[in-house]
Design a protein around this motif. Structure first.
Motif, PDB file in Angstrom:
ATOM      1  N   GLU A  82       3.220  15.648  30.504  1.00 32.35           N
ATOM      2  CA  GLU A  82       2.181  16.369  29.933  1.00 32.35           C
ATOM      3  C   GLU A  82       2.543  17.091  28.878  1.00 32.35           C
ATOM      4  O   GLU A  82       1.633  17.192  27.798  1.00 32.35           O
ATOM      5  N   GLN A  83       3.359  18.260  28.894  1.00 32.91           N
ATOM      6  CA  GLN A  83       3.412  19.218  27.870  1.00 32.91           C
ATOM      7  C   GLN A  83       4.106  18.356  26.484  1.00 32.91           C
ATOM      8  O   GLN A  83       3.558  18.794  25.298  1.00 32.91           O
ATOM      9  N   GLU A  84       5.112  17.520  26.841  1.00 33.90           N
ATOM     10  CA  GLU A  84       5.669  16.776  25.397  1.00 33.90           C
ATOM     11  C   GLU A  84       4.424  15.987  25.025  1.00 33.90           C
ATOM     12  O   GLU A  84       4.051  15.883  23.665  1.00 33.90           O
ATOM     13  N   ARG A  85       3.719  15.502  25.791  1.00 33.16           N
ATOM     14  CA  ARG A  85       2.506  14.718  25.305  1.00 33.16           C
ATOM     15  C   ARG A  85       1.402  15.597  24.612  1.00 33.16           C
ATOM     16  O   ARG A  85       1.092  15.128  23.443  1.00 33.16           O
ATOM     17  N   HIS A  86       1.187  16.723  24.824  1.00 36.90           N
ATOM     18  CA  HIS A  86       0.356  17.641  24.375  1.00 36.90           C
ATOM     19  C   HIS A  86       0.920  18.042  22.970  1.00 36.90           C
ATOM     20  O   HIS A  86       0.289  18.094  22.015  1.00 36.90           O
ATOM     21  N   GLN A  87       2.219  18.250  23.047  1.00 38.71           N
ATOM     22  CA  GLN A  87       2.840  18.866  21.692  1.00 38.71           C
ATOM     23  C   GLN A  87       2.663  17.682  20.707  1.00 38.71           C
ATOM     24  O   GLN A  87       2.629  17.831  19.528  1.00 38.71           O
TER      25      GLN A  87
END
Length: 109
Positions: A82-87
């Motif tokens: 989720e964090q990588e996707r948001h980045q």
């Protein structure tokens, strides 16, 4: 009695500051990190670093994401973290907006 109030206020401030230091704010997400994730995850191999390479069907990643109501969730089909996707979304977002603007300009002609 007058000295109790200032002492209590100081105690409350110190306790509040201790709680803040134990729960630091999460690090700010940087679109530059999203570009690194985009490259490291292999996305740039098929889509170029800016998502503009034409795919076999003639579309681009940016065009596909621009047409989607929730482009960040569309990225979830490939980016599970989720964090990588948001980045990555933060990195691509300005390009998606430009694609939407240019697509609406083409539609008006």
């Amino acid at each position: 009695m007058k000295s109790v109030f200032p002492l209590s206020a100081i105690t409350i401030l110190l306790l509040g500051q201790a709680a803040v230091s134990q729960n630091p704010a999460p690090p700010a997400l940087d679109p530059g990190e999203g570009k690194k994730v985009f490259a490291a995850a292999g996305c740039a191999k098929c889509h170029d670093a800016d998502g503009s390479r034409k795919l076999p069907d003639g579309s681009t990643l940016l065009a596909r994401l621009a047409k989607n109501k929730d482009p960040e969730m569309r990225l979830a089909t490939r980016l599970k973290n989720e964090q990588e996707r948001h980045q990555v979304f933060l990195y691509l977002q300005p390009m998606i907006e430009r694609e939407r603007s240019s697509a609406s300009g083409r539609a008006e002609r």
